[in-house]
Design an enzyme around this catalytic site. Structure first.
Site, PDB file in Angstrom:
ATOM      1  N   ASP A  63      -4.705  12.058  -2.608  1.00  0.00           N
ATOM      2  CA  ASP A  63      -4.926  10.678  -2.619  1.00  0.00           C
ATOM      3  C   ASP A  63      -6.500  10.145  -3.328  1.00  0.00           C
ATOM      4  O   ASP A  63      -7.648  10.891  -3.337  1.00  0.00           O
ATOM      5  CB  ASP A  63      -4.775  10.348  -1.689  1.00  0.00           C
ATOM      6  N   HIS A  65      -6.473   7.649  -5.174  1.00  0.00           N
ATOM      7  CA  HIS A  65      -7.193   5.583  -4.889  1.00  0.00           C
ATOM      8  C   HIS A  65      -8.142   5.250  -5.871  1.00  0.00           C
ATOM      9  O   HIS A  65      -9.462   4.672  -4.809  1.00  0.00           O
ATOM     10  CB  HIS A  65      -7.524   5.539  -3.899  1.00  0.00           C
ATOM     11  N   ASP A  99      -0.503   8.264  -4.954  1.00  0.00           N
ATOM     12  CA  ASP A  99      -1.900   7.517  -4.727  1.00  0.00           C
ATOM     13  C   ASP A  99      -3.374   7.268  -5.389  1.00  0.00           C
ATOM     14  O   ASP A  99      -3.949   7.250  -4.829  1.00  0.00           O
ATOM     15  CB  ASP A  99      -2.094   7.715  -2.872  1.00  0.00           C
ATOM     16  N   ASN A 134       2.638   6.075  -1.359  1.00  0.00           N
ATOM     17  CA  ASN A 134       3.429   5.059  -0.814  1.00  0.00           C
ATOM     18  C   ASN A 134       2.678   4.075  -2.057  1.00  0.00           C
ATOM     19  O   ASN A 134       3.293   3.023  -1.367  1.00  0.00           O
ATOM     20  CB  ASN A 134       3.451   4.956   0.507  1.00  0.00           C
ATOM     21  N   HIS A 135       1.865   4.397  -2.320  1.00  0.00           N
ATOM     22  CA  HIS A 135       1.571   3.134  -2.778  1.00  0.00           C
ATOM     23  C   HIS A 135       1.719   2.724  -4.360  1.00  0.00           C
ATOM     24  O   HIS A 135       1.676   1.549  -4.876  1.00  0.00           O
ATOM     25  CB  HIS A 135      -0.416   3.330  -2.928  1.00  0.00           C
ATOM     26  N   HIS A 234       4.631  13.246  -0.784  1.00  0.00           N
ATOM     27  CA  HIS A 234       3.106  12.582  -0.368  1.00  0.00           C
ATOM     28  C   HIS A 234       3.247  12.442   1.804  1.00  0.00           C
ATOM     29  O   HIS A 234       1.994  12.242   1.554  1.00  0.00           O
ATOM     30  CB  HIS A 234       3.847  11.236  -0.689  1.00  0.00           C
ATOM     31  N   HIS A 299      12.238  23.954  10.172  1.00  0.00           N
ATOM     32  CA  HIS A 299      13.429  23.696   9.839  1.00  0.00           C
ATOM     33  C   HIS A 299      13.863  22.991   8.349  1.00  0.00           C
ATOM     34  O   HIS A 299      14.310  23.748   7.723  1.00  0.00           O
ATOM     35  CB  HIS A 299      14.262  22.264  10.927  1.00  0.00           C
TER      36      HIS A 299
END
Length: 397
Positions: A63, A65, A99, A134-135, A234, A299
């Site tokens: 990230d 930013h 991000d 997510n950003h 992410h 898994h």
């Protein structure tokens, strides 16, 4: 050049030439960068690539930013750009984990910078893959909780030049009038101070579904990508994400949403919005390495052919890049942005044929073992967005 009467082939080219000139003028005015011609101009209409064969050399960047200087430092650590920011990485593949947006002051400049390097890398046989964090999802949704004052101003500056470019295009009668990206956006917002309203309007216009910045840059991001034995995401993947919608479908659905094909007000896909969403999950990046959910991770990896490790960002690792679950979970968000913890840049390097990824950077400036860093049991730092979409405060048209 002599143009004979009735020969209007040159005249027909003038509108497209003018439009291209205006776009280049606006790009440079906004970013200070000249972009090489796009080597794949039809990429916006072709499916996103989700799976790649192993690269001879692969670099993963966490990230960033909005911190332009730390972005440059990260790429220089890996020997990918020179002091004048030209690509020197040859055929190296780079994955930036998402991000780019929020917390820093140079978000648009980084988007342009990465696009510039993508085009330069392609000429040398290299590849740069950008991902949604997510950003990115939050900003397309209109959630601007983590934007800085200078970040607001950067979008306001973009809007001024974008309007100039559109006005220039209207001077040519053979060019269609550009769409107004500000259509439907109110002039003011509750709880937003008046001096920031223009910047918020610009940010909405630029980043909402089908916005000029989101459609141009973010729609080309993948949400999950597999390179050789490594799965990049992410936040993290759960078995249900792999089963449905599936990796390829996930990339296309998020892209279609960003492009506005479901409308400017459509919500993001559900697997981008919950606490267990692919861009929000922290199950494999817990504060202590021994708390990583290794059973679920095993898994997930077993359901993706050839996958041996998952590489993710999202949760700041205060001790630097580290591994858990015997190196099957690698966490590469070092909080490098000044808007986070101003951490020392580090990048992950994977050389095809080598058994173990390596870390380059940090205080030592030397290569380190991911497995060795796991033994340090480094802590992860969760900044105030840990509640994710459960506490979004949106500014929307």
């Amino acid at each position: 050049m002599e143009v004979h009467k009735g020969d209007d082939s040159l005249c027909k080219q003038i509108p497209a030439m003018l439009s291209s000139f205006v776009d280049t003028f606006v790009d440079f005015s906004v970013s200070g960068l000249f972009l090489l011609p796009d080597p794949n101009p039809h990429s916006h209409s072709t499916p996103l690539q989700t799976r790649y064969p192993a690269a001879d050399r692969l670099i993963a960047v966490g990230d960033v930013h909005g911190d332009f200087e730390k972005t440059r430092q990260s790429l220089r650590l890996a020997g990918l750009v020179d002091e004048s920011d030209k690509w020197i990485g040859g055929s190296t593949m780079v994955v930036q984990i998402g991000d780019v947006l929020d917390r820093g002051d140079n978000e648009i400049k980084i988007l342009y910078y990465i696009e510039k390097l993508k085009r330069e890398a392609a000429r040398s046989g290299g590849t740069i893959i950008s991902m949604n964090g997510n950003h990115e999802i939050m900003n397309v949704e209109g959630d601007f909780r983590f934007v800085t004052k200078k970040g607001v101003k950067e979008f306001e500056n973009w809007a001024e030049w974008y309007r100039v470019g559109n006005q220039m295009k209207t001077l040519c009668e053979n060019l269609e009038n550009p769409e107004d990206p500000f259509e439907g956006i109110p002039m003011g917002f509750r709880k937003v101070r008046k001096e920031y309203c223009d910047g918020f309007r610009a940010r909405i216009a630029a980043l909402r579904p089908s916005g000029p910045i989101s459609a141009r840059f973010l729609s080309q991001n993948v949400t999950v990508v597999v390179v050789g034995e490594s799965v990049f995401v992410h936040g993290g993947l759960l078995p249900e994400h792999v089963a449905k919608p599936g990796l390829e479908e996930m990339n296309e659905e998020v892209r279609n949403w960003i492009n506005g094909w479901k409308g400017k007000e459509a919500p993001s896909p559900s697997y981008c919005r919950s606490r267990d969403a692919v861009v929000w999950l922290r199950r494999f990046s817990h504060e202590a390495a021994e708390m990583c959910d290794c059973s679920t991770l095993e898994h997930v990896l077993a359901t993706i052919p050839g996958a041996k490790r998952m590489i993710m960002g999202h949760t700041i690792q205060q001790t630097g890049i580290n591994g858990a679950c015997e190196g099957r979970a690698i966490r590469i968000d070092v909080g490098m942005s000044k808007g986070c913890i101003n951490g020392q840049p580090e990048v992950l390097e994977i050389i095809h044929g080598n058994s173990e990824p390596r870390i380059l950077g940090g205080n030592s400036g030397e290569y380190k073992s991911v497995v060795a860093n796991q033994r340090r049991r480094g802590l992860g730092l969760v900044l105030p967005d840990q509640h994710g979409p459960n506490r979004q405060v949106r500014v929307k048209a």
